[in-house]
Design a protein around this motif. Structure first.
Motif, PDB file in Angstrom:
ATOM      1  N   ARG A  10       0.600  -1.240   0.439  1.00 13.43           N
ATOM      2  CA  ARG A  10       0.318  -0.281   0.398  1.00 13.43           C
ATOM      3  C   ARG A  10       0.938   1.021   0.210  1.00 13.43           C
ATOM      4  O   ARG A  10       1.883   1.765   0.750  1.00 13.43           O
ATOM      5  CB  ARG A  10      -0.943  -0.311   1.266  1.00 13.43           C
ATOM      6  N   TYR A  11       0.363   2.462  -0.961  1.00 16.13           N
ATOM      7  CA  TYR A  11       1.471   3.488  -0.633  1.00 16.13           C
ATOM      8  C   TYR A  11       1.179   4.410   0.482  1.00 16.13           C
ATOM      9  O   TYR A  11       2.544   4.934   0.995  1.00 16.13           O
ATOM     10  CB  TYR A  11       0.878   4.425  -1.962  1.00 16.13           C
ATOM     11  N   GLY A  12      -0.289   4.333   0.895  1.00 14.52           N
ATOM     12  CA  GLY A  12       0.033   5.781   1.749  1.00 14.52           C
ATOM     13  C   GLY A  12       0.069   4.986   2.900  1.00 14.52           C
ATOM     14  O   GLY A  12      -1.177   4.983   4.279  1.00 14.52           O
ATOM     15  N   SER A  13       1.345   4.460   3.310  1.00  7.29           N
ATOM     16  CA  SER A  13       1.953   4.008   5.251  1.00  7.29           C
ATOM     17  C   SER A  13       1.762   5.809   5.538  1.00  7.29           C
ATOM     18  O   SER A  13       2.216   7.201   5.134  1.00  7.29           O
ATOM     19  CB  SER A  13       3.180   3.801   4.982  1.00  7.29           C
ATOM     20  N   THR A  14       1.308   5.076   7.036  1.00  7.09           N
ATOM     21  CA  THR A  14       1.020   7.003   7.847  1.00  7.09           C
ATOM     22  C   THR A  14       2.217   7.590   8.121  1.00  7.09           C
ATOM     23  O   THR A  14       2.589   8.324   8.169  1.00  7.09           O
ATOM     24  CB  THR A  14       0.108   6.027   9.037  1.00  7.09           C
ATOM     25  N   ARG A  15       3.016   6.345   8.416  1.00  2.00           N
ATOM     26  CA  ARG A  15       4.400   6.698   8.954  1.00  2.00           C
ATOM     27  C   ARG A  15       5.059   6.423   8.012  1.00  2.00           C
ATOM     28  O   ARG A  15       5.945   7.031   8.497  1.00  2.00           O
ATOM     29  CB  ARG A  15       5.523   5.584  10.298  1.00  2.00           C
ATOM     30  N   PHE A  16       5.498   5.830   6.691  1.00  2.00           N
ATOM     31  CA  PHE A  16       6.343   6.659   5.968  1.00  2.00           C
ATOM     32  C   PHE A  16       5.462   6.392   4.933  1.00  2.00           C
ATOM     33  O   PHE A  16       5.442   4.878   3.691  1.00  2.00           O
ATOM     34  CB  PHE A  16       7.049   5.239   6.097  1.00  2.00           C
ATOM     35  N   LEU A  21       8.398   1.798  -2.169  1.00  2.00           N
ATOM     36  CA  LEU A  21       9.149   2.176  -3.382  1.00  2.00           C
ATOM     37  C   LEU A  21      10.540   2.828  -2.593  1.00  2.00           C
ATOM     38  O   LEU A  21      11.106   3.038  -3.675  1.00  2.00           O
ATOM     39  CB  LEU A  21       8.809   3.773  -3.968  1.00  2.00           C
ATOM     40  N   ALA A  22      10.644   3.183  -1.787  1.00  2.00           N
ATOM     41  CA  ALA A  22      11.651   3.713  -0.933  1.00  2.00           C
ATOM     42  C   ALA A  22      12.888   2.514  -1.078  1.00  2.00           C
ATOM     43  O   ALA A  22      13.380   1.161  -1.209  1.00  2.00           O
ATOM     44  CB  ALA A  22      11.276   3.422   0.319  1.00  2.00           C
ATOM     45  N   ARG A 234      20.660 -15.080  10.249  1.00  2.00           N
ATOM     46  CA  ARG A 234      20.260 -13.530   9.108  1.00  2.00           C
ATOM     47  C   ARG A 234      20.169 -12.367  10.915  1.00  2.00           C
ATOM     48  O   ARG A 234      19.245 -13.171  11.713  1.00  2.00           O
ATOM     49  CB  ARG A 234      19.757 -13.611   8.537  1.00  2.00           C
ATOM     50  N   SER A 235      19.757 -11.780  10.139  1.00  2.00           N
ATOM     51  CA  SER A 235      19.145 -10.294  11.555  1.00  2.00           C
ATOM     52  C   SER A 235      17.829 -10.567  10.965  1.00  2.00           C
ATOM     53  O   SER A 235      17.590 -10.272   9.349  1.00  2.00           O
ATOM     54  CB  SER A 235      20.221  -9.492  11.828  1.00  2.00           C
ATOM     55  N   ALA A 236      16.998  -9.822  11.830  1.00  2.35           N
ATOM     56  CA  ALA A 236      15.565  -9.796  11.475  1.00  2.35           C
ATOM     57  C   ALA A 236      15.091  -8.446  11.425  1.00  2.35           C
ATOM     58  O   ALA A 236      15.392  -8.014  12.540  1.00  2.35           O
ATOM     59  CB  ALA A 236      14.376 -10.864  11.339  1.00  2.35           C
ATOM     60  N   TRP A 237      14.556  -7.456  10.230  1.00  3.64           N
ATOM     61  CA  TRP A 237      14.337  -5.972  10.993  1.00  3.64           C
ATOM     62  C   TRP A 237      12.642  -5.782   9.915  1.00  3.64           C
ATOM     63  O   TRP A 237      12.776  -5.821   8.598  1.00  3.64           O
ATOM     64  CB  TRP A 237      15.185  -5.519  10.696  1.00  3.64           C
ATOM     65  N   SER A 238      11.972  -5.235   9.951  1.00  7.91           N
ATOM     66  CA  SER A 238      10.624  -5.256   9.305  1.00  7.91           C
ATOM     67  C   SER A 238      10.903  -3.333   8.694  1.00  7.91           C
ATOM     68  O   SER A 238      11.283  -2.824   9.728  1.00  7.91           O
ATOM     69  CB  SER A 238       9.215  -5.453   9.754  1.00  7.91           C
ATOM     70  N   VAL A 239       9.809  -2.718   8.343  1.00 12.80           N
ATOM     71  CA  VAL A 239      10.083  -1.382   8.192  1.00 12.80           C
ATOM     72  C   VAL A 239       9.325  -0.621   8.147  1.00 12.80           C
ATOM     73  O   VAL A 239       8.403  -0.525   7.471  1.00 12.80           O
ATOM     74  CB  VAL A 239      10.647  -1.046   6.557  1.00 12.80           C
ATOM     75  N   ASP A 240       8.835   0.084   8.992  1.00 12.30           N
ATOM     76  CA  ASP A 240       7.288   0.953   9.800  1.00 12.30           C
ATOM     77  C   ASP A 240       7.558   2.366   9.542  1.00 12.30           C
ATOM     78  O   ASP A 240       6.891   2.679   9.428  1.00 12.30           O
ATOM     79  CB  ASP A 240       7.140   0.380  11.522  1.00 12.30           C
ATOM     80  N   ALA A 241       9.339   2.677   9.716  1.00 14.75           N
ATOM     81  CA  ALA A 241       8.858   4.151   9.674  1.00 14.75           C
ATOM     82  C   ALA A 241      10.950   4.539   8.604  1.00 14.75           C
ATOM     83  O   ALA A 241      11.519   3.205   8.552  1.00 14.75           O
ATOM     84  CB  ALA A 241       9.502   5.083  10.545  1.00 14.75           C
ATOM     85  N   PRO A 242      11.227   5.392   7.774  1.00 17.37           N
ATOM     86  CA  PRO A 242      11.914   5.902   7.306  1.00 17.37           C
ATOM     87  C   PRO A 242      13.569   5.580   8.608  1.00 17.37           C
ATOM     88  O   PRO A 242      14.285   4.848   7.696  1.00 17.37           O
ATOM     89  CB  PRO A 242      12.423   7.352   7.571  1.00 17.37           C
ATOM     90  N   GLU A 243      13.450   5.677   9.751  1.00 13.70           N
ATOM     91  CA  GLU A 243      15.377   5.272  10.147  1.00 13.70           C
ATOM     92  C   GLU A 243      15.039   4.233   9.972  1.00 13.70           C
ATOM     93  O   GLU A 243      16.337   2.935  10.251  1.00 13.70           O
ATOM     94  CB  GLU A 243      15.049   5.430  11.733  1.00 13.70           C
ATOM     95  N   ASP A 244      13.777   2.996   9.851  1.00 16.64           N
ATOM     96  CA  ASP A 244      14.087   1.569  10.269  1.00 16.64           C
ATOM     97  C   ASP A 244      15.037   0.814   8.518  1.00 16.64           C
ATOM     98  O   ASP A 244      15.073  -0.092   8.473  1.00 16.64           O
ATOM     99  CB  ASP A 244      12.932   1.043   9.712  1.00 16.64           C
TER     100      ASP A 244
END
Length: 260
Positions: A10-16, A21-22, A234-244
Motif C-alpha cells: 500500500r502506498y499510503g503508509s501513515t508513518r512512511f 518504493l523506498a 541472519r538478522s530480522a528487521w521490518s520497515v515501519d518508518a524511514p529510520e528502519d
C-alpha cells in the motif's frame, strides 16, 4: 498443490508514505521482497497486490508481476484475497508475504509452503523462531517501556497456536526458567477457502485489543499451525518508518545480500 505468494503493498503508509518504493541499498523495498518470494522453494507464482499505479508500474519495470486491488481493502489479508480473485488464480495455497519485510529469508517462506503442501488438513500456517535469552530480555524491557514492536506466540504440542501477543509470552514467574519464548514472523499461508472464510468474518475482541489480525482466526476456531524456522544467523528487521530503512541498509552492509 499450486502456491501463490501475494505481497500487499500500500502506498499510503501513515508513518512512511510511499514505503514500498523506498530505496534500500539501491533497490526498491517492494522489489527486494518480490525477489525473495520468487526465490522461495515451493512457490509457483509471486504477485504484488497494490492500490497505487506508481507501485504497479515500478514492479513491472523491475520485472515483477503486480495487480491493482480495491482501495477499500482494510488490510493485507483482504488485499491478498482481492488479488487472488482478480488474477482468477486457481492456487490452492496462498501465502501472504509482508511487503515491509525485506530481510525475510526465502527458506522461511518455503517452509510455510512445504508445511501446507505436506498436510492438506492445515487451514493456516505461520513461522516462528526461538527467542535467544538475551533478545527476550531486551524485548521484555522494550515492552515495559510501551513498545508495540515484535509479536510472540505460544503453541500446543501439536504445534497449533494458542495465542499471539504484543507482550512477551509466556510470563516468567522466575526469570530465566520455564518454557522458551518464540517470536512470530508475520507471514501466513492459507488454504484458499480458509482465506475467504477469514475475510468474511467480523473483527474480534482480542484482534482489536492486540491489533493482530491472526487472532480473528483463533477466536473463530480456525487453527494456525506454527512452523519453527531458523534465520541461519541472519538478522530480522521490518520497515515501519524511514529510520528502519537505514537500519536494514546497515544490516545488509554487515551481513551481505540474501540473494546473489
Amino acid at each position: 498443490m499450486s502456491v501463490l505468494a501475494v505481497i500487499p503493498a500500500r502506498y499510503g503508509s501513515t508513518r512512511f508514505p510511499g514505503k514500498p518504493l523506498a530505496k534500500i541499498a539501491g533497490r526498491m523495498m517492494v522489489e527486494r521482497v518480490w525477489r525473495i518470494a520468487a526465490a522461495a522453494p515451493g512457490v509457483d507464482r509471486v504477485v504484488v497486490a497494490t492500490d497505487d499505479t506508481r507501485i504497479l508500474e515500478a514492479v513491472q519495470a523491475a520485472g515483477g508481476e503486480a495487480v491493482m486491488t480495491d482501495e477499500a481493502c482494510r488490510n493485507g489479508t483482504e488485499r491478498a484475497l482481492d488479488a487472488m480473485k482478480r488474477l482468477k488464480s486457481d492456487a490452492e495455497i496462498i501465502i501472504n508475504v509482508q511487503g515491509d519485510a525485506p530481510l525475510i529469508p526465502p527458506w522461511v517462506i518455503g517452509g510455510v509452503a512445504e508445511a501446507m503442501r505436506a498436510d492438506p488438513s492445515l487451514q493456516m500456517a505461520t513461522p516462528a523462531v526461538p527467542l535467544p535469552p538475551e533478545t527476550e530480555a531486551m524485548m521484555r524491557e522494550a515492552k515495559a517501556r510501551g513498545s508495540a514492536s515484535g509479536t510472540t506466540v505460544v503453541f500446543n504440542r501439536a504445534m497449533d497456536a494458542m495465542y499471539f501477543s504484543k507482550n512477551v509470552i509466556p510470563f516468567r514467574r522466575k526469570p530465566g526458567e520455564g518454557a522458551p519464548a518464540y517470536q512470530h514472523i508475520g507471514l501466513y499461508g492459507y488454504r484458499r477457502d480458509t482465506l475467504e472464510q477469514l475475510v468474511a468474518l467480523e473483527p474480534t475482541p482480542f484482534e482489536l485489543t492486540e491489533s493482530l489480525e491472526q487472532l480473528r482466526a483463533l477466536e473463530n476456531g480456525i487453527p494456525i499451525r506454527v512452523v519453527l524456522t531458523d534465520y541461519r544467523g541472519r538478522s530480522a528487521w521490518s520497515v515501519d518508518a524511514p529510520e528502519d530503512a537505514v537500519r536494514v541498509e546497515d544490516i545488509i552492509a554487515h551481513e551481505g545480500e540474501l540473494l546473489e
